[in-house]
Design a protein around this motif. Structure first.
Motif, PDB file in Angstrom:
ATOM      1  N   TYR A 159      49.589  44.335 -14.283  1.00 20.78           N
ATOM      2  CA  TYR A 159      50.061  43.635 -15.482  1.00 20.78           C
ATOM      3  C   TYR A 159      50.990  42.484 -15.091  1.00 20.78           C
ATOM      4  CZ  TYR A 159      48.496  47.842 -18.056  1.00 20.78           C
ATOM      5  OH  TYR A 159      47.772  48.884 -18.583  1.00 20.78           O
ATOM      6  N   CYS A 162      49.291  39.240 -14.227  1.00 25.46           N
ATOM      7  CA  CYS A 162      48.519  38.579 -15.280  1.00 25.46           C
ATOM      8  C   CYS A 162      49.169  37.259 -15.681  1.00 25.46           C
ATOM      9  CB  CYS A 162      48.419  39.475 -16.513  1.00 25.46           C
ATOM     10  SG  CYS A 162      47.369  40.908 -16.267  1.00 25.46           S
ATOM     11  N   THR A 166      46.082  38.166 -23.072  1.00 25.01           N
ATOM     12  CA  THR A 166      44.640  38.417 -22.990  1.00 25.01           C
ATOM     13  C   THR A 166      44.284  39.117 -21.686  1.00 25.01           C
ATOM     14  OG1 THR A 166      44.224  36.481 -24.358  1.00 25.01           O
ATOM     15  CG2 THR A 166      42.369  37.316 -23.070  1.00 25.01           C
ATOM     16  N   ASP A 167      44.863  38.661 -20.586  1.00 27.12           N
ATOM     17  CA  ASP A 167      44.616  39.280 -19.282  1.00 27.12           C
ATOM     18  C   ASP A 167      45.128  40.727 -19.253  1.00 27.12           C
ATOM     19  OD1 ASP A 167      43.608  36.829 -18.447  1.00 27.12           O
ATOM     20  OD2 ASP A 167      45.402  36.285 -17.302  1.00 27.12           O
ATOM     21  N   VAL A 169      45.482  42.792 -21.788  1.00 29.14           N
ATOM     22  CA  VAL A 169      44.609  43.628 -22.617  1.00 29.14           C
ATOM     23  C   VAL A 169      43.319  43.959 -21.869  1.00 29.14           C
ATOM     24  CG1 VAL A 169      43.230  43.647 -24.744  1.00 29.14           C
ATOM     25  CG2 VAL A 169      45.605  42.865 -24.801  1.00 29.14           C
ATOM     26  N   GLU A 170      42.804  43.032 -21.108  1.00 28.01           N
ATOM     27  CA  GLU A 170      41.582  43.274 -20.331  1.00 28.01           C
ATOM     28  C   GLU A 170      41.814  44.358 -19.274  1.00 28.01           C
ATOM     29  OE1 GLU A 170      37.788  43.373 -19.489  1.00 28.01           O
ATOM     30  OE2 GLU A 170      38.608  42.156 -21.115  1.00 28.01           O
ATOM     31  N   ILE A 171      42.936  44.299 -18.591  1.00 29.12           N
ATOM     32  CA  ILE A 171      43.248  45.328 -17.592  1.00 29.12           C
ATOM     33  C   ILE A 171      43.471  46.678 -18.278  1.00 29.12           C
ATOM     34  CG2 ILE A 171      45.014  46.088 -15.946  1.00 29.12           C
ATOM     35  CD1 ILE A 171      45.204  43.117 -15.100  1.00 29.12           C
ATOM     36  N   GLN A 172      44.177  46.667 -19.399  1.00 31.01           N
ATOM     37  CA  GLN A 172      44.385  47.907 -20.153  1.00 31.01           C
ATOM     38  C   GLN A 172      43.049  48.531 -20.543  1.00 31.01           C
ATOM     39  OE1 GLN A 172      47.308  48.877 -23.597  1.00 31.01           O
ATOM     40  NE2 GLN A 172      45.572  47.822 -24.520  1.00 31.01           N
ATOM     41  N   ARG A 173      42.104  47.701 -20.947  1.00 35.61           N
ATOM     42  CA  ARG A 173      40.773  48.188 -21.344  1.00 35.61           C
ATOM     43  C   ARG A 173      40.121  48.947 -20.186  1.00 35.61           C
ATOM     44  NH1 ARG A 173      38.630  43.613 -23.251  1.00 35.61           N
ATOM     45  NH2 ARG A 173      39.439  44.069 -25.305  1.00 35.61           N
ATOM     46  N   GLU A 174      40.302  48.485 -18.958  1.00 34.62           N
ATOM     47  CA  GLU A 174      39.740  49.171 -17.789  1.00 34.62           C
ATOM     48  C   GLU A 174      40.276  50.607 -17.697  1.00 34.62           C
ATOM     49  OE1 GLU A 174      40.279  47.106 -14.075  1.00 34.62           O
ATOM     50  OE2 GLU A 174      39.863  45.159 -15.036  1.00 34.62           O
ATOM     51  N   GLU A 177      38.814  52.734 -20.532  1.00 36.60           N
ATOM     52  CA  GLU A 177      37.388  53.046 -20.309  1.00 36.60           C
ATOM     53  C   GLU A 177      37.195  54.104 -19.237  1.00 36.60           C
ATOM     54  OE1 GLU A 177      35.512  49.279 -19.564  1.00 36.60           O
ATOM     55  OE2 GLU A 177      35.555  48.723 -21.692  1.00 36.60           O
TER      56      GLU A 177
END
Length: 181
Positions: A159, A162, A166-167, A169-174, A177
């Motif tokens: 984090y 980043c 936006t960046d 949130v993309e890492i959080q999504r990983e 998932e």
């Protein structure tokens, strides 16, 4: 893009004033905000009006906290019981930001994602701003404090690297998932 580094090679050399909007509805013996105040590491405020403008850590915020928020001079958290931490409680003035996926290390919520104490939330924000030294200073007052940094070492590092929300949130999504949330 990696954040700028100061003369010592650390990201973000800014000092942050730590403020806590203190509700006083938790067990005083377990209250991390009170302990921070006792050691002069945070200022407690009993009203929204008395709480200075800054980056407000708010789990209901629409934007994720990122290194792009590091220019603020005040970092603000709300200290209240999880039962009363509804969206209406976050009426503080400031730029509201949500912390990304992290795991609690405190004895009450150990291992639970996103159920951080006030000190864990503040330390996480400081790490994202590249101020691991300040985060460690806050957490050093708690026997379990170092565990928070150990449990979240990889996500906090990622984090902090980043560029913006936006960046983050993309890492959080990983992490979400992977089933880690």
């Amino acid at each position: 893009m990696t954040a700028d580094r100061d003369a010592d090679g650390r990201r973000g050399g800014r000092e942050y004033d730590i403020h806590v909007r203190y509700e006083g509805d938790d067990d005083p013996k377990k209250c991390t905000a009170r302990k921070l105040a006792k050691f002069g590491l945070a200022d407690l405020h009993r009203s929204d009006r008395a709480t200075p403008y800054g980056v407000v850590l708010n789990p209901h915020a629409e934007r994720a906290l990122s290194p792009a928020d590091r220019d603020a001079s005040n970092l603000v958290a709300l200290d209240c019981s999880w039962e009363s931490a509804g969206e209406a409680m976050f009426s503080l003035p400031g730029d509201h930001r949500a912390l990304p996926y992290l795991v609690a290390a405190n004895p009450v919520n150990f291992g639970r994602p996103m159920e951080l104490t006030t000190v864990e939330a503040l330390a996480a924000a400081l790490c994202i701003f590249g101020r691991n030294d300040r985060a460690e200073a806050l957490l050093s007052k708690f026997t379990w404090g170092h565990t928070f940094l150990e449990l979240n070492e990889e996500p906090l590092r990622r984090y902090a690297d980043c560029e913006d929300s936006t960046d983050v949130v993309e890492i959080q999504r990983e992490y979400l998932e992977r089933g880690e949330g």
